[in-house]
Scaffold this motif. Structure first.
Motif, PDB file in Angstrom:
ATOM      1  N   TRP A  28       0.857  -1.124   0.092  1.00 32.05           N
ATOM      2  CA  TRP A  28      -0.013   0.014   0.138  1.00 32.05           C
ATOM      3  C   TRP A  28       1.030   1.209   0.062  1.00 32.05           C
ATOM      4  O   TRP A  28       0.830   2.178  -0.721  1.00 32.05           O
ATOM      5  CB  TRP A  28      -1.081   0.124   1.221  1.00 32.05           C
ATOM      6  CG  TRP A  28      -1.928   1.074   1.292  1.00 32.05           C
ATOM      7  CD1 TRP A  28      -2.886   1.376   0.558  1.00 32.05           C
ATOM      8  CD2 TRP A  28      -1.592   2.490   2.096  1.00 32.05           C
ATOM      9  NE1 TRP A  28      -3.466   2.502   0.832  1.00 32.05           N
ATOM     10  CE2 TRP A  28      -2.565   3.180   1.945  1.00 32.05           C
ATOM     11  CE3 TRP A  28      -0.722   2.830   3.037  1.00 32.05           C
ATOM     12  CZ2 TRP A  28      -2.735   4.464   2.289  1.00 32.05           C
ATOM     13  CZ3 TRP A  28      -0.737   4.012   3.630  1.00 32.05           C
ATOM     14  CH2 TRP A  28      -1.791   4.801   3.325  1.00 32.05           C
ATOM     15  N   ILE A  32       0.170   2.749  -3.598  1.00 32.02           N
ATOM     16  CA  ILE A  32      -0.983   3.667  -3.365  1.00 32.02           C
ATOM     17  C   ILE A  32      -0.813   4.948  -2.732  1.00 32.02           C
ATOM     18  O   ILE A  32      -1.428   6.056  -3.039  1.00 32.02           O
ATOM     19  CB  ILE A  32      -2.118   2.928  -2.711  1.00 32.02           C
ATOM     20  CG1 ILE A  32      -2.523   1.618  -3.666  1.00 32.02           C
ATOM     21  CG2 ILE A  32      -3.392   3.696  -2.465  1.00 32.02           C
ATOM     22  CD1 ILE A  32      -3.359   0.704  -3.059  1.00 32.02           C
ATOM     23  N   THR A  35      -0.663   8.792  -4.182  1.00 34.59           N
ATOM     24  CA  THR A  35      -1.217   8.791  -5.496  1.00 34.59           C
ATOM     25  C   THR A  35      -2.314   9.685  -5.760  1.00 34.59           C
ATOM     26  O   THR A  35      -3.068  10.003  -4.987  1.00 34.59           O
ATOM     27  CB  THR A  35      -1.175   7.496  -6.008  1.00 34.59           C
ATOM     28  OG1 THR A  35      -2.460   6.849  -5.520  1.00 34.59           O
ATOM     29  CG2 THR A  35      -0.182   6.601  -5.889  1.00 34.59           C
ATOM     30  N   ARG A  37      -5.235   8.947  -7.139  1.00 27.10           N
ATOM     31  CA  ARG A  37      -6.317   8.179  -6.609  1.00 27.10           C
ATOM     32  C   ARG A  37      -6.356   8.447  -4.894  1.00 27.10           C
ATOM     33  O   ARG A  37      -7.425   8.150  -4.472  1.00 27.10           O
ATOM     34  CB  ARG A  37      -6.366   6.711  -7.068  1.00 27.10           C
ATOM     35  CG  ARG A  37      -6.804   6.643  -8.355  1.00 27.10           C
ATOM     36  CD  ARG A  37      -7.065   5.321  -8.780  1.00 27.10           C
ATOM     37  NE  ARG A  37      -7.454   5.089 -10.303  1.00 27.10           N
ATOM     38  CZ  ARG A  37      -8.004   3.994 -10.742  1.00 27.10           C
ATOM     39  NH1 ARG A  37      -8.253   2.998  -9.863  1.00 27.10           N
ATOM     40  NH2 ARG A  37      -8.286   3.869 -11.905  1.00 27.10           N
ATOM     41  N   TRP A  38      -5.409   8.184  -4.386  1.00 25.73           N
ATOM     42  CA  TRP A  38      -5.323   8.323  -2.632  1.00 25.73           C
ATOM     43  C   TRP A  38      -5.833   9.808  -2.443  1.00 25.73           C
ATOM     44  O   TRP A  38      -6.678   9.847  -1.770  1.00 25.73           O
ATOM     45  CB  TRP A  38      -4.060   7.868  -2.313  1.00 25.73           C
ATOM     46  CG  TRP A  38      -3.990   8.014  -0.708  1.00 25.73           C
ATOM     47  CD1 TRP A  38      -4.324   6.874   0.177  1.00 25.73           C
ATOM     48  CD2 TRP A  38      -3.603   9.020   0.041  1.00 25.73           C
ATOM     49  NE1 TRP A  38      -4.080   7.369   1.334  1.00 25.73           N
ATOM     50  CE2 TRP A  38      -3.703   8.585   1.372  1.00 25.73           C
ATOM     51  CE3 TRP A  38      -3.073  10.249  -0.364  1.00 25.73           C
ATOM     52  CZ2 TRP A  38      -3.617   9.506   2.445  1.00 25.73           C
ATOM     53  CZ3 TRP A  38      -2.834  11.262   0.773  1.00 25.73           C
ATOM     54  CH2 TRP A  38      -3.212  10.714   2.273  1.00 25.73           C
ATOM     55  N   TYR A  92      -7.834   0.598  -4.024  1.00 25.43           N
ATOM     56  CA  TYR A  92      -7.188   1.967  -3.613  1.00 25.43           C
ATOM     57  C   TYR A  92      -7.672   2.147  -2.375  1.00 25.43           C
ATOM     58  O   TYR A  92      -8.447   3.584  -2.174  1.00 25.43           O
ATOM     59  CB  TYR A  92      -7.629   2.734  -4.574  1.00 25.43           C
ATOM     60  CG  TYR A  92      -7.217   2.525  -5.896  1.00 25.43           C
ATOM     61  CD1 TYR A  92      -5.623   3.123  -6.115  1.00 25.43           C
ATOM     62  CD2 TYR A  92      -7.422   1.777  -6.843  1.00 25.43           C
ATOM     63  CE1 TYR A  92      -4.696   2.714  -7.362  1.00 25.43           C
ATOM     64  CE2 TYR A  92      -6.852   1.503  -8.238  1.00 25.43           C
ATOM     65  CZ  TYR A  92      -5.512   2.068  -8.355  1.00 25.43           C
ATOM     66  OH  TYR A  92      -4.683   1.828  -9.431  1.00 25.43           O
ATOM     67  N   TYR A 101     -14.345   0.739   2.259  1.00 28.87           N
ATOM     68  CA  TYR A 101     -13.770   1.899   1.692  1.00 28.87           C
ATOM     69  C   TYR A 101     -14.129   3.173   2.584  1.00 28.87           C
ATOM     70  O   TYR A 101     -15.332   3.603   2.318  1.00 28.87           O
ATOM     71  CB  TYR A 101     -14.469   1.977   0.077  1.00 28.87           C
ATOM     72  CG  TYR A 101     -13.373   3.148  -0.537  1.00 28.87           C
ATOM     73  CD1 TYR A 101     -12.166   3.258  -0.437  1.00 28.87           C
ATOM     74  CD2 TYR A 101     -14.228   4.172  -1.116  1.00 28.87           C
ATOM     75  CE1 TYR A 101     -11.536   4.127  -1.422  1.00 28.87           C
ATOM     76  CE2 TYR A 101     -13.564   5.311  -1.770  1.00 28.87           C
ATOM     77  CZ  TYR A 101     -12.192   5.021  -1.943  1.00 28.87           C
ATOM     78  OH  TYR A 101     -11.679   6.039  -2.510  1.00 28.87           O
TER      79      TYR A 101
END
Length: 129
Positions: A28, A32, A35, A37-38, A92, A101
């Motif tokens: 992770w 991730i 990034t 998306r993070w 993600y 999530y």
């Protein structure tokens, strides 16, 4: 099977789980964390709350937060069950140590509910004026 054998096998399972979780955290951080998306996930976790705080009816804050807490609890439980059962995954994750999530369960579902109720109440009020 005696107690010592059960404890030994469960300790081995927990050790395997610990190793897998450690690998997940390492990957992770590598793939991730920080990034785009993070950052989108972090923004989806914060910005809707700020917008809601600005536009919501202050008179009903307590009622809205109680209803949202109920919705959040249900969504966290069901999402955790789905993730831990292997029915779905979130590649993600904003936080890899929280099952489910985070932005969806703790922000998008309750805020959507809050805003829906706010706009419905405004529409009803305006239609009677």
């Amino acid at each position: 099977m005696d107690t010592s054998e059960i404890v030994k096998q469960m300790t081995q399972v927990f050790s395997n789980y610990e190793q897998a979780h450690s690998l997940l955290i390492d990957k992770w951080f590598e793939l991730i964390f920080l990034t785009p998306r993070w950052w989108i996930g972090v923004a989806l976790g914060i910005i809707p709350w700020l917008i809601w705080w600005k536009i919501h009816n202050k008179k009903y804050t307590g009622d809205l937060l109680r209803a949202g807490l109920f919705m959040t609890s249900i969504s966290l439980i069901l999402d955790s069950l789905g993730v831990q059962s292997g029915l779905w995954i979130y590649p993600y994750d904003v936080f890899p140590f929280i099952p489910g999530y985070f932005p969806w369960d703790l922000t998008l579902l309750p805020i959507t509910y809050y805003n829906d109720g706010t706009y419905r109440n405004k529409a009803k009020t305006e239609s009677y004026i």
